[in-house]
Design an enzyme around this catalytic site. Structure first.
Site, PDB file in Angstrom:
ATOM      1  N   TYR A  80      -2.349   3.101  -6.436  1.00 54.87           N
ATOM      2  CA  TYR A  80      -2.790   1.520  -6.262  1.00 54.87           C
ATOM      3  C   TYR A  80      -2.581   0.381  -7.222  1.00 54.87           C
ATOM      4  O   TYR A  80      -2.022  -0.620  -6.753  1.00 54.87           O
ATOM      5  CB  TYR A  80      -4.369   1.545  -6.015  1.00 54.87           C
ATOM      6  CG  TYR A  80      -4.655   1.773  -4.515  1.00 54.87           C
ATOM      7  CD1 TYR A  80      -4.624   0.901  -3.517  1.00 54.87           C
ATOM      8  CD2 TYR A  80      -4.853   3.380  -3.977  1.00 54.87           C
ATOM      9  CE1 TYR A  80      -4.747   1.429  -2.311  1.00 54.87           C
ATOM     10  CE2 TYR A  80      -4.993   3.616  -3.113  1.00 54.87           C
ATOM     11  CZ  TYR A  80      -4.701   2.898  -1.895  1.00 54.87           C
ATOM     12  OH  TYR A  80      -5.041   3.088  -0.401  1.00 54.87           O
TER      13      TYR A  80
ATOM     14  N   GLY B 149       5.571  -5.502  14.044  1.00 51.48           N
ATOM     15  CA  GLY B 149       5.630  -4.311  12.829  1.00 51.48           C
ATOM     16  C   GLY B 149       4.660  -3.510  12.788  1.00 51.48           C
ATOM     17  O   GLY B 149       4.463  -3.067  11.532  1.00 51.48           O
TER      18      GLY B 149
ATOM     19  N   ASN C  52       9.420  -5.439  17.130  1.00 48.21           N
ATOM     20  CA  ASN C  52       9.681  -4.214  16.284  1.00 48.21           C
ATOM     21  C   ASN C  52      11.145  -3.601  16.485  1.00 48.21           C
ATOM     22  O   ASN C  52      11.661  -3.634  17.534  1.00 48.21           O
ATOM     23  CB  ASN C  52       8.804  -3.001  16.783  1.00 48.21           C
ATOM     24  CG  ASN C  52       8.520  -1.932  15.566  1.00 48.21           C
ATOM     25  OD1 ASN C  52       9.485  -1.687  14.872  1.00 48.21           O
ATOM     26  ND2 ASN C  52       7.209  -1.658  15.448  1.00 48.21           N
TER      27      ASN C  52
ATOM     28  N   GLN D 198      -3.533  -5.192   9.805  1.00 46.37           N
ATOM     29  CA  GLN D 198      -3.891  -3.828   9.459  1.00 46.37           C
ATOM     30  C   GLN D 198      -3.315  -4.008   7.788  1.00 46.37           C
ATOM     31  O   GLN D 198      -3.741  -3.028   6.991  1.00 46.37           O
ATOM     32  CB  GLN D 198      -3.011  -2.550  10.174  1.00 46.37           C
ATOM     33  CG  GLN D 198      -3.192  -2.681  11.386  1.00 46.37           C
ATOM     34  CD  GLN D 198      -2.248  -1.466  12.168  1.00 46.37           C
ATOM     35  OE1 GLN D 198      -2.635  -0.455  12.181  1.00 46.37           O
ATOM     36  NE2 GLN D 198      -1.323  -2.313  12.721  1.00 46.37           N
ATOM     37  N   ASN D 199      -2.576  -4.874   7.626  1.00 39.91           N
ATOM     38  CA  ASN D 199      -2.257  -4.932   6.101  1.00 39.91           C
ATOM     39  C   ASN D 199      -3.286  -5.481   5.134  1.00 39.91           C
ATOM     40  O   ASN D 199      -4.274  -6.164   5.328  1.00 39.91           O
ATOM     41  CB  ASN D 199      -1.015  -5.841   6.099  1.00 39.91           C
ATOM     42  CG  ASN D 199       0.127  -5.500   6.975  1.00 39.91           C
ATOM     43  OD1 ASN D 199       0.366  -4.387   7.396  1.00 39.91           O
ATOM     44  ND2 ASN D 199       1.108  -6.472   7.156  1.00 39.91           N
ATOM     45  N   VAL D 200      -3.085  -4.865   3.847  1.00 40.97           N
ATOM     46  CA  VAL D 200      -3.859  -5.147   2.540  1.00 40.97           C
ATOM     47  C   VAL D 200      -3.206  -6.090   1.776  1.00 40.97           C
ATOM     48  O   VAL D 200      -3.618  -6.432   0.776  1.00 40.97           O
ATOM     49  CB  VAL D 200      -4.373  -3.985   2.081  1.00 40.97           C
ATOM     50  CG1 VAL D 200      -5.063  -2.866   3.234  1.00 40.97           C
ATOM     51  CG2 VAL D 200      -3.157  -3.335   1.623  1.00 40.97           C
TER      52      VAL D 200
ATOM     53  N   HIS E  31      -8.021  -3.315   7.284  1.00 41.67           N
ATOM     54  CA  HIS E  31      -8.087  -2.173   6.404  1.00 41.67           C
ATOM     55  C   HIS E  31      -8.202  -2.696   4.867  1.00 41.67           C
ATOM     56  O   HIS E  31      -8.186  -2.005   3.837  1.00 41.67           O
ATOM     57  CB  HIS E  31      -6.757  -1.514   6.442  1.00 41.67           C
ATOM     58  CG  HIS E  31      -6.643  -0.805   7.838  1.00 41.67           C
ATOM     59  ND1 HIS E  31      -5.409  -0.220   8.235  1.00 41.67           N
ATOM     60  CD2 HIS E  31      -7.691  -0.405   8.723  1.00 41.67           C
ATOM     61  CE1 HIS E  31      -5.448   0.247   9.664  1.00 41.67           C
ATOM     62  NE2 HIS E  31      -6.811   0.203   9.799  1.00 41.67           N
TER      63      HIS E  31
HETATM   64  N1  APR Z   1      10.058  -5.994  11.347  1.00 49.61           N
HETATM   65  C1  APR Z   1       9.338  -5.518  12.215  1.00 49.61           C
HETATM   66  N2  APR Z   1       9.090  -4.245  12.258  1.00 49.61           N
HETATM   67  C2  APR Z   1       9.316  -3.560  11.401  1.00 49.61           C
HETATM   68  C3  APR Z   1      10.394  -3.819  10.273  1.00 49.61           C
HETATM   69  C4  APR Z   1      10.871  -5.157  10.530  1.00 49.61           C
HETATM   70  N3  APR Z   1      11.854  -5.769   9.503  1.00 49.61           N
HETATM   71  N4  APR Z   1      10.861  -2.809   9.545  1.00 49.61           N
HETATM   72  C5  APR Z   1      10.092  -1.890   9.865  1.00 49.61           C
HETATM   73  N5  APR Z   1       9.417  -1.955  10.978  1.00 49.61           N
HETATM   74  C6  APR Z   1       8.285  -1.242  11.811  1.00 49.61           C
HETATM   75  C7  APR Z   1       8.632   0.065  11.948  1.00 49.61           C
HETATM   76  O1  APR Z   1       9.769   0.536  12.945  1.00 49.61           O
HETATM   77  C8  APR Z   1       7.228   0.704  12.285  1.00 49.61           C
HETATM   78  O2  APR Z   1       7.230   0.588  13.601  1.00 49.61           O
HETATM   79  O3  APR Z   1       7.018  -1.254  11.128  1.00 49.61           O
HETATM   80  C9  APR Z   1       6.474  -0.313  11.824  1.00 49.61           C
HETATM   81  C10 APR Z   1       5.516   0.135  10.370  1.00 49.61           C
HETATM   82  O4  APR Z   1       4.855   1.397  10.732  1.00 49.61           O
HETATM   83  P1  APR Z   1       3.664   2.075   9.814  1.00 49.61           P
HETATM   84  O5  APR Z   1       4.565   2.247   8.454  1.00 49.61           O
HETATM   85  O6  APR Z   1       3.183   3.267  10.235  1.00 49.61           O
HETATM   86  O7  APR Z   1       2.655   0.832   9.401  1.00 49.61           O
HETATM   87  P2  APR Z   1       1.426   0.303  10.173  1.00 49.61           P
HETATM   88  O8  APR Z   1       1.529   0.469  11.628  1.00 49.61           O
HETATM   89  O9  APR Z   1       1.202  -0.861   9.800  1.00 49.61           O
HETATM   90  O10 APR Z   1       0.433   1.279   9.546  1.00 49.61           O
HETATM   91  C11 APR Z   1      -0.962   1.334  10.068  1.00 49.61           C
HETATM   92  O11 APR Z   1      -1.780   3.337   8.668  1.00 49.61           O
HETATM   93  O12 APR Z   1      -1.199   3.968   6.559  1.00 49.61           O
HETATM   94  C12 APR Z   1      -2.160   3.155   7.348  1.00 49.61           C
HETATM   95  O13 APR Z   1      -3.718   1.778   6.541  1.00 49.61           O
HETATM   96  C13 APR Z   1      -2.405   1.790   6.549  1.00 49.61           C
HETATM   97  O14 APR Z   1      -2.445  -0.037   7.862  1.00 49.61           O
HETATM   98  C14 APR Z   1      -1.725   1.177   7.779  1.00 49.61           C
HETATM   99  C15 APR Z   1      -1.765   2.029   9.149  1.00 49.61           C
END
Ligand code: APR
Ligand code: ZN
Length: 250
Positions: free
Chosen positions: A64, A191, A217, A98-100, A116
């Site tokens: 962290y 995203g 996405n 969902q972002n921190v 989150h």
């Molecule tokens: N623009 C838009 N989307 C993008 C880009 C970009 N430049 N680059 C990647 N992505 C997309 C990927 O294709 C993917 O679908 O962003 C997404 C990221 O997915 P994750 O990494 O799973 O993130 P997220 O959906 O926010 O995860 C949800 O999971 O780990 C936990 O608590 C954490 O809030 C998080 C939750």
């Protein structure tokens, strides 16, 4: 597709955004499910759990602190600014994220629902002590410290004020998000892989209550099957093009 999305946005009366790690990718913040190997040998899913913290708080805190340091230097990108502008225009009513990483706030969004938590906040594992390290000005000192962080009130271990895997989301926050989703006639999903629940219910609720779903996405996601418009494009580029058209339509 962009034209269609712009028309839907310009016409909508209560639009919300639902964002995930992908919106911050162009700001240099690594996403979760594309993160492999970036932080030593551990996957975030293995570190972001109450069990991991119990077993090895040093390891979890070094993860962290590493992420806090990285995120502190990140700047909002075109997509974060576009959402702030859409709110200013009166189109967007809230950003549910969902972002921190605090980047929506940095970009000027006002109504932000952080499902989150927030990486710059810490809280005590025993008492009700909470602190926002950005606001208290203690972030530098906190990141330099190598020992486990302790509560200034009771001396117990502090933890990040984020939601870990297997933990419930804060009830009021989730209720507020669900209410907004029921009310929304459009959700702009940017995203997210759309696989983490209950967050992933947000776009489903909008859809089920008759609203439209626009997704941005570069890859297909768990949301894509319910998207009315799918902009297969990185967030910054898609949002810049979308904003040019929305401004013209307003
Ligand atoms: N623009 C838009 N989307 C993008 C880009 C970009 N430049 N680059 C990647 N992505 C997309 C990927 O294709 C993917 O679908 O962003 C997404 C990221 O997915 P994750 O990494 O799973 O993130 P997220 O959906 O926010 O995860 C949800 O999971 O780990 C936990 O608590 C954490 O809030 C998080 C939750
Ligand atoms: Zn305490």
């Amino acid at each position: 597709m962009i034209e269609e999305a712009a028309k839907l946005l310009a016409r909508s009366r209560f639009a919300i955004a639902f964002t995930g790690a992908g919106i911050s990718a162009e700001s240099g913040v690594p996403t979760f499910r594309g993160f492999n190997g970036l932080w030593k040998k551990h996957r975030p899913e293995e570190l972001a759990t109450p069990e991991a913290f119990r077993k090895d708080p040093h390891l979890v805190w070094s993860f962290y602190r590493w992420r806090m340091g990285l995120i502190r230097n990140a700047k909002p990108n075109r997509a974060h600014y576009a959402l702030a502008e859409l709110e200013e225009m009166g189109i967007l009513k809230a950003v549910i994220t969902q972002n921190v990483d605090d980047l929506h706030r940095e970009a000027g969004s006002r109504r932000i629902i952080e499902l989150h938590g927030n990486i710059f906040r810490v809280r005590c594992t025993s008492c009700s002590y909470r602190e926002n390290l950005k606001e208290s000005g203690r972030l530098d000192e906190f990141l330099e410290e190598k020992d486990l962080p302790k509560c200034p009130e009771c001396g117990s271990l502090l933890r990040p004020d984020v939601v870990w895997f297997g933990e419930p989301l804060p009830r009021k926050t989730l209720e507020e998000a669900f209410k907004l989703a029921e009310r929304a006639d459009l959700v702009l999903v940017i995203g997210t892989s759309g696989v983490v629940y209950p967050a992933a219910y947000i776009p489903q609720i909008v859809k089920e209550t008759g609203g439209k779903v626009i997704e941005v996405n570069p890859e297909e996601s768990g949301i894509t099957p319910i998207a009315d418009v799918f902009l297969r494009c990185p967030a910054g580029e898609a949002m810049e093009k979308l904003m040019e058209r929305v401004r013209r339509l307003m």
